[in-house]
Design an enzyme around this catalytic site. Sequence first.
Site, PDB file in Angstrom:
ATOM      1  N   ASP A  91       0.876  -1.164   0.000  1.00 46.69           N
ATOM      2  CA  ASP A  91       0.000   0.000   0.000  1.00 46.69           C
ATOM      3  C   ASP A  91       0.924   1.228   0.000  1.00 46.69           C
ATOM      4  OD1 ASP A  91      -2.365   1.658   0.501  1.00 46.69           O
ATOM      5  OD2 ASP A  91      -1.599   1.818   2.549  1.00 46.69           O
ATOM      6  N   ASP A 148      -0.201   5.206   0.959  1.00 51.67           N
ATOM      7  CA  ASP A 148      -0.462   6.198   2.002  1.00 51.67           C
ATOM      8  C   ASP A 148      -0.529   5.550   3.377  1.00 51.67           C
ATOM      9  OD1 ASP A 148      -0.648   8.447   0.273  1.00 51.67           O
ATOM     10  OD2 ASP A 148      -2.655   7.813  -0.324  1.00 51.67           O
ATOM     11  N   GLU A 185      -0.631  11.074   4.951  1.00 50.01           N
ATOM     12  CA  GLU A 185      -2.000  11.550   5.137  1.00 50.01           C
ATOM     13  C   GLU A 185      -2.067  13.009   5.568  1.00 50.01           C
ATOM     14  OE1 GLU A 185      -4.175  10.084   3.803  1.00 50.01           O
ATOM     15  OE2 GLU A 185      -4.002   7.905   4.014  1.00 50.01           O
ATOM     16  N   GLY A 211     -10.501   7.086  -1.539  1.00 50.16           N
ATOM     17  CA  GLY A 211     -10.536   7.860  -2.774  1.00 50.16           C
ATOM     18  C   GLY A 211     -10.830   9.322  -2.494  1.00 50.16           C
ATOM     19  N   GLY A 212     -10.023  10.214  -3.064  1.00 50.33           N
ATOM     20  CA  GLY A 212     -10.165  11.641  -2.795  1.00 50.33           C
ATOM     21  C   GLY A 212     -11.483  12.225  -3.276  1.00 50.33           C
ATOM     22  N   ASP A 244      -1.624  -0.628   6.218  1.00 50.20           N
ATOM     23  CA  ASP A 244      -1.674   0.084   7.503  1.00 50.20           C
ATOM     24  C   ASP A 244      -3.089   0.288   8.010  1.00 50.20           C
ATOM     25  OD1 ASP A 244      -2.297   2.100   5.457  1.00 50.20           O
ATOM     26  OD2 ASP A 244      -2.119   3.547   7.101  1.00 50.20           O
TER      27      ASP A 244
END
Length: 229
Positions: free
Chosen positions: A10, A12, A19, A52-53, A181
């Site tokens: 992964d 971020d 973050e 997702g942003g 994470d």
Amino acid sequence: MKRFAALIFDVDGTLAETEEIHRRAFNESFAHFGLDWHWSVALYAELLLVTGGKERMRHFAAREGKPLSDLTDARLAELHRYKTTRFGELIAAGACALRPGVIELLNVAGARNQRLAIATTTSRDNVDALLRATLGERGLGLFDPIVAGEDVDDKKPAPDVYLKALDLLGLPACECLAIEDSRNGLISASAAGIPVLITRSAYFRNDTFDGGFAVVESLTDLVGQQLLP
């Protein structure tokens, strides 16, 4: 660790504690576009449950009763492009380093001829920005494949990014190890049949990770637990 043919990372929170940089980029983008939005640390921790942003922004607008008529697909895409550009600028300026133990694990994997891949819900532009800033141009060639959010229909906790990574690797799930994470990441990789190593991050430190292959505070702990040699 040495029994796995590939490690799938992964990004971020796992490769780097990005973050807070994302949060800053979102807030600067909101200000740039004249939106009266501000995401605090506590609020952002809640919003991170939505992957997702663009999805996160739409969720926030609906939750807060903001006029969705002002958040058209075109407007949302423009806002997200600006945010992605700002994130890249902050990362390029040295705002974030790789987490402790990441370089050591990459080096050990390389010495063992273990393949390296990425499965993430963030955009490919964000991945490239982080790898270039922290590992140089060689960083872009270390991971193959890189499966990002725009490459699949459904983002984590759906298994899509991991299923696509497995397909591109040409390996069965049992021969790969996902490094994550968050609980959403654990659910995603597990649904694809991949064992998951959790490295606790700032925003997901208190998540529960039942069913994980192992849980460590930091990838540097792998050496102390003799999982690397």
